[in-house]
Write an enzyme that holds these catalytic residues in place. Structure first.
Site, PDB file in Angstrom:
ATOM      1  CG  ASP A   7      -1.708   1.217   1.409  1.00 53.46           C
ATOM      2  OD1 ASP A   7      -2.466   1.559   0.481  1.00 53.46           O
ATOM      3  OD2 ASP A   7      -1.579   1.870   2.457  1.00 53.46           O
ATOM      4  CG  ASP A   9      -1.460   7.705   0.275  1.00 53.90           C
ATOM      5  OD1 ASP A   9      -0.777   8.729   0.239  1.00 53.90           O
ATOM      6  OD2 ASP A   9      -2.067   7.243  -0.716  1.00 53.90           O
TER       7      ASP A   9
END
Length: 172
Positions: A7, A9
């Site tokens: 991922d 952020d």
């Protein structure tokens, strides 16, 4: 382990909010750790929901350029809004499934590292191992996870991405 889905952020850097290319930065030491993992022959794929693309705040190309610039072997971006009900937006596993097809991977040979329960849910739906990091939204996600009756599987809880990658590559 042949591949890791990361991922963006709150996991690779930034915060628990979306930060657009040009404003986003990796956490200290992450770039070097990513390179170490790749030297071991493990492929790194970014998979990220970025609804700001649909809202005209950024382009898919700007996210891809940034993430490839960090050394990713592949970049998968969902540009849709939640109301679009697409198959690629996490917590659905569409980006992982596409990457596995593109790179001839079995999900059981892959791991997802993220800071949100939707990352863990996508991992479970795809059949990947999952690691929750406690950066970004990770601590809040862990607290939420502990209160759920039906929980997505979390195989390991790491302090941060470096801790997660060390756990994966050093035999757990």
């Amino acid at each position: 382990m042949k591949a890791i889905f990361l991922d963006r952020d709150g996991t690779l850097g930034g915060s628990d909010q979306i930060e657009y290319p040009g404003d986003f930065g990796l956490y200290p030491g992450v770039q070097e750790k990513l390179q170490e993992v790749q030297v071991e022959g493990i492929k790194l794929y970014s998979f990220t929901n970025q609804p700001g693309i649909a809202e005209g705040r950024a382009t898919i190309e700007s996210f891809r350029e940034e993430l490839y610039g960090f050394g990713m072997d592949g970049v998968y971006v969902c540009p849709h809004l939640p109301v679009d009900h697409c198959n690629c937006r996490k917590p659905k596993a569409g980006m992982i499934e596409l990457a596995c097809r593109d790179h001839e991977l079995l999900p059981s040979e892959c791991c997802v590292i993220g800071d949100r329960l939707k990352d863990m849910t996508a991992a479970g739906q795809a059949g990947c191992m999952s690691i929750l990091v406690q950066t970004g939204a990770g601590k809040a996600s862990l607290k939420e996870w502990k209160q759920l009756d039906k929980r997505p599987t979390i195989d390991f809880i790491a302090e941060d991405i470096i801790h997660a990658l060390n756990w994966l590559t050093q035999g757990k």
